[in-house]
Scaffold this motif. Structure first.
Motif, PDB file in Angstrom:
ATOM      1  N   GLU A  21    -102.738  76.531 -36.385  1.00  0.00           N
ATOM      2  CA  GLU A  21    -102.988  75.831 -37.647  1.00  0.00           C
ATOM      3  C   GLU A  21    -101.902  74.790 -37.926  1.00  0.00           C
ATOM      4  O   GLU A  21    -102.193  73.665 -38.346  1.00  0.00           O
ATOM      5  N   SER A  22    -100.657  75.136 -37.679  1.00  0.00           N
ATOM      6  CA  SER A  22     -99.556  74.209 -37.898  1.00  0.00           C
ATOM      7  C   SER A  22     -99.674  72.997 -36.981  1.00  0.00           C
ATOM      8  O   SER A  22     -99.451  71.857 -37.404  1.00  0.00           O
ATOM      9  N   PHE A  23    -100.023  73.240 -35.722  1.00  0.00           N
ATOM     10  CA  PHE A  23    -100.196  72.148 -34.768  1.00  0.00           C
ATOM     11  C   PHE A  23    -101.281  71.185 -35.232  1.00  0.00           C
ATOM     12  O   PHE A  23    -101.088  69.964 -35.258  1.00  0.00           O
ATOM     13  N   ARG A  24    -102.426  71.716 -35.605  1.00  0.00           N
ATOM     14  CA  ARG A  24    -103.554  70.848 -35.975  1.00  0.00           C
ATOM     15  C   ARG A  24    -103.306  70.134 -37.300  1.00  0.00           C
ATOM     16  O   ARG A  24    -103.757  68.996 -37.489  1.00  0.00           O
ATOM     17  N   LYS A  25    -102.565  70.767 -38.206  1.00  0.00           N
ATOM     18  CA  LYS A  25    -102.261  70.143 -39.492  1.00  0.00           C
ATOM     19  C   LYS A  25    -101.183  69.070 -39.361  1.00  0.00           C
ATOM     20  O   LYS A  25    -101.350  67.944 -39.850  1.00  0.00           O
ATOM     21  N   ASN A  26    -100.079  69.425 -38.718  1.00  0.00           N
ATOM     22  CA  ASN A  26     -98.912  68.539 -38.669  1.00  0.00           C
ATOM     23  C   ASN A  26     -98.882  67.632 -37.444  1.00  0.00           C
ATOM     24  O   ASN A  26     -98.149  66.641 -37.425  1.00  0.00           O
ATOM     25  N   GLY A  27     -99.648  68.009 -36.410  1.00  0.00           N
ATOM     26  CA  GLY A  27     -99.655  67.211 -35.191  1.00  0.00           C
ATOM     27  C   GLY A  27     -98.605  67.635 -34.187  1.00  0.00           C
ATOM     28  O   GLY A  27     -98.476  67.019 -33.121  1.00  0.00           O
ATOM     29  N   HIS A  28     -97.856  68.692 -34.507  1.00  0.00           N
ATOM     30  CA  HIS A  28     -96.816  69.184 -33.607  1.00  0.00           C
ATOM     31  C   HIS A  28     -96.464  70.616 -33.987  1.00  0.00           C
ATOM     32  O   HIS A  28     -96.674  71.035 -35.130  1.00  0.00           O
ATOM     33  N   VAL A  29     -95.930  71.351 -33.014  1.00  0.00           N
ATOM     34  CA  VAL A  29     -95.486  72.719 -33.277  1.00  0.00           C
ATOM     35  C   VAL A  29     -94.458  73.103 -32.222  1.00  0.00           C
ATOM     36  O   VAL A  29     -94.533  72.645 -31.065  1.00  0.00           O
ATOM     37  N   LEU A  30     -93.492  73.923 -32.610  1.00  0.00           N
ATOM     38  CA  LEU A  30     -92.516  74.485 -31.666  1.00  0.00           C
ATOM     39  C   LEU A  30     -92.934  75.922 -31.385  1.00  0.00           C
ATOM     40  O   LEU A  30     -93.086  76.723 -32.308  1.00  0.00           O
ATOM     41  N   ILE A  31     -93.111  76.241 -30.110  1.00  0.00           N
ATOM     42  CA  ILE A  31     -93.453  77.603 -29.694  1.00  0.00           C
ATOM     43  C   ILE A  31     -92.287  78.150 -28.874  1.00  0.00           C
ATOM     44  O   ILE A  31     -91.982  77.625 -27.802  1.00  0.00           O
ATOM     45  N   ARG A 161     -98.190  64.818 -39.507  1.00  0.00           N
ATOM     46  CA  ARG A 161     -99.535  64.387 -39.905  1.00  0.00           C
ATOM     47  C   ARG A 161     -99.859  62.956 -39.496  1.00  0.00           C
ATOM     48  O   ARG A 161    -100.932  62.445 -39.816  1.00  0.00           O
ATOM     49  N   SER A 162     -98.970  62.321 -38.761  1.00  0.00           N
ATOM     50  CA  SER A 162     -99.242  60.941 -38.340  1.00  0.00           C
ATOM     51  C   SER A 162    -100.378  60.865 -37.337  1.00  0.00           C
ATOM     52  O   SER A 162    -101.005  59.807 -37.175  1.00  0.00           O
ATOM     53  N   HIS A 163    -100.688  61.975 -36.668  1.00  0.00           N
ATOM     54  CA  HIS A 163    -101.791  61.968 -35.704  1.00  0.00           C
ATOM     55  C   HIS A 163    -103.125  61.688 -36.372  1.00  0.00           C
ATOM     56  O   HIS A 163    -104.068  61.202 -35.725  1.00  0.00           O
ATOM     57  N   GLU A 164    -103.214  61.986 -37.676  1.00  0.00           N
ATOM     58  CA  GLU A 164    -104.474  61.779 -38.393  1.00  0.00           C
ATOM     59  C   GLU A 164    -104.854  60.304 -38.477  1.00  0.00           C
ATOM     60  O   GLU A 164    -106.021  59.969 -38.666  1.00  0.00           O
ATOM     61  N   GLY A 189     -95.333  57.581 -45.992  1.00  0.00           N
ATOM     62  CA  GLY A 189     -94.674  58.749 -46.566  1.00  0.00           C
ATOM     63  C   GLY A 189     -94.749  59.983 -45.698  1.00  0.00           C
ATOM     64  O   GLY A 189     -94.685  61.117 -46.203  1.00  0.00           O
ATOM     65  N   PHE A 190     -94.853  59.816 -44.386  1.00  0.00           N
ATOM     66  CA  PHE A 190     -94.882  60.968 -43.486  1.00  0.00           C
ATOM     67  C   PHE A 190     -93.536  61.689 -43.524  1.00  0.00           C
ATOM     68  O   PHE A 190     -92.476  61.061 -43.535  1.00  0.00           O
ATOM     69  N   GLN A 191     -93.576  63.007 -43.522  1.00  0.00           N
ATOM     70  CA  GLN A 191     -92.356  63.793 -43.453  1.00  0.00           C
ATOM     71  C   GLN A 191     -91.832  63.784 -42.023  1.00  0.00           C
ATOM     72  O   GLN A 191     -92.567  64.079 -41.084  1.00  0.00           O
ATOM     73  N   VAL A 192     -90.560  63.432 -41.862  1.00  0.00           N
ATOM     74  CA  VAL A 192     -89.935  63.387 -40.548  1.00  0.00           C
ATOM     75  C   VAL A 192     -89.118  64.661 -40.352  1.00  0.00           C
ATOM     76  O   VAL A 192     -88.328  65.046 -41.220  1.00  0.00           O
ATOM     77  N   SER A 193     -89.317  65.326 -39.228  1.00  0.00           N
ATOM     78  CA  SER A 193     -88.625  66.600 -39.006  1.00  0.00           C
ATOM     79  C   SER A 193     -88.313  66.791 -37.534  1.00  0.00           C
ATOM     80  O   SER A 193     -88.976  66.217 -36.657  1.00  0.00           O
ATOM     81  N   ARG A 194     -87.295  67.602 -37.280  1.00  0.00           N
ATOM     82  CA  ARG A 194     -86.975  68.028 -35.916  1.00  0.00           C
ATOM     83  C   ARG A 194     -86.222  69.344 -35.983  1.00  0.00           C
ATOM     84  O   ARG A 194     -85.598  69.667 -37.000  1.00  0.00           O
ATOM     85  N   ALA A 195     -86.287  70.089 -34.900  1.00  0.00           N
ATOM     86  CA  ALA A 195     -85.567  71.354 -34.825  1.00  0.00           C
ATOM     87  C   ALA A 195     -84.069  71.092 -34.743  1.00  0.00           C
ATOM     88  O   ALA A 195     -83.635  70.060 -34.227  1.00  0.00           O
ATOM     89  N   LYS A 196     -83.287  72.025 -35.255  1.00  0.00           N
ATOM     90  CA  LYS A 196     -81.827  71.944 -35.132  1.00  0.00           C
ATOM     91  C   LYS A 196     -81.381  72.332 -33.723  1.00  0.00           C
ATOM     92  O   LYS A 196     -80.466  71.736 -33.161  1.00  0.00           O
ATOM     93  N   THR A 197     -82.043  73.368 -33.187  1.00  0.00           N
ATOM     94  CA  THR A 197     -81.722  73.846 -31.847  1.00  0.00           C
ATOM     95  C   THR A 197     -83.013  74.277 -31.147  1.00  0.00           C
ATOM     96  O   THR A 197     -83.994  74.646 -31.796  1.00  0.00           O
ATOM     97  N   TYR A 207     -99.716  66.188 -30.399  1.00  0.00           N
ATOM     98  CA  TYR A 207    -100.892  65.382 -30.065  1.00  0.00           C
ATOM     99  C   TYR A 207    -100.473  64.022 -29.499  1.00  0.00           C
ATOM    100  O   TYR A 207     -99.389  63.508 -29.807  1.00  0.00           O
ATOM    101  N   GLY A 208    -101.379  63.432 -28.733  1.00  0.00           N
ATOM    102  CA  GLY A 208    -101.104  62.125 -28.154  1.00  0.00           C
ATOM    103  C   GLY A 208    -100.864  61.034 -29.179  1.00  0.00           C
ATOM    104  O   GLY A 208    -100.172  60.049 -28.903  1.00  0.00           O
TER     105      GLY A 208
END
Length: 272
Positions: A21-31, A161-164, A189-197, A207-208
């Motif tokens: 769900e997170s992947f499809r909503k946000n366009g990315h996910v960390l597993i 959500r930029s993939h939308e 107004g896309f939220q920009v995020s990245r993992a710390k580690t 997504y592409g």
């Protein structure tokens, strides 16, 4: 001399509904924890050896443009190294890709070792699918560090959500794409995020069409070692190339398949 046995990556890893769900909503996910320590240690050695052998970049950092400073890029190692092939065509990765996309099967597009050198530059904002002449949005890139990394070493950064929005600009990864897409992200107004580690063997998936970038590698002596694999849903067709890069991809990664044909060349094997 003892020969180590290659870890078998055929076993599936189940991902939960919240990750999908997170992947499809946000366009990315960390597993996390896709590979265990033994597996990632073995394949790190395999990929490093192949990347070193097939790396063609001989210029120093100061002599390269923004794209060249962003990373060392060695592509389709699975074609030339049987042990890398065991990694890149692993059913474990393909099953995660298929589950995230909600499809029965996926095909390889290509793999890439992306190594950001100590002192290496930033990776400009871009969309991977700008380069791909395919008729589906069901595309995904796996980005897996082979060592533990921090955000200061060049952590992948996403515009959620930029993939939308799908295709944004007909611009290759460059200083131009950085400026143009940064303005676009702010306007939307896309939220920009990245993992710390991230730990070795974790992976992000995007997504592409998901806009992403990475800061430079601020470490003094640590190479950011990352292996990526791009997957496309089975059943996709080749579209008319919209720029010179898509035409180059059609020739190289699709074996020159004609427009309208199924993406099923020998370079695009089924994974599952």
């Amino acid at each position: 001399m003892t020969t180590l046995t290659a870890p078998d990556l055929a076993g599936f890893k189940t991902i939960d509904d919240s990750q999908i769900e997170s992947f499809r909503k946000n366009g990315h996910v960390l597993i996390p924890g896709i590979l265990n320590q033994t597996e990632v240690a073995y394949y790190r050695n395999v990929i490093n050896r192949a990347a070193t052998e097939y790396n063609t970049e001989k210029r120093s950092l100061k002599d390269r443009d923004t794209y060249g400073k962003a990373f060392l890029q060695i592509t389709n190692l699975w074609e030339v190294d049987e042990q890398v092939r065991n990694f890149s065509l692993a059913k474990r990765f393909g099953k995660i890709a298929a589950d995230l996309l909600g499809v029965e099967n996926v095909r390889m597009y290509h793999d890439q070792a992306l190594y950001k050198e100590p002192g290496g530059g930033f990776t400009p904002w871009h969309q991977d699918q700008y380069y791909w002449p395919v008729d589906t949005n069901n595309t995904v890139t796996m980005w897996m560090p082979l060592i533990d990394i921090t955000e200061e070493m060049g952590m992948l950064t996403f515009a959620s959500r930029s993939h939308e929005s799908g295709f944004v600009e007909n611009v290759a990864i460059s200083d131009e794409s950085e400026a143009m897409l940064e303005r676009y992200i702010q306007q939307k107004g896309f939220q920009v995020s990245r993992a710390k580690t991230m730990h070795a063997g974790d992976a992000t998936w995007h997504y592409g069409w998901t806009l992403h970038s990475a800061p430079g590698n601020k470490s003094e002596d640590i190479m950011r070692e990352v292996m990526t694999i791009i997957f496309v849903a089975d059943g996709a067709s080749v579209t008319e190339p919209q720029n010179k890069h898509q035409e180059a991809d059609r020739q190289r990664w699709m074996s020159g398949l004609p427009t309208g044909s199924l993406l099923d060349s020998s370079l695009n094997p089924l994974i599952l």
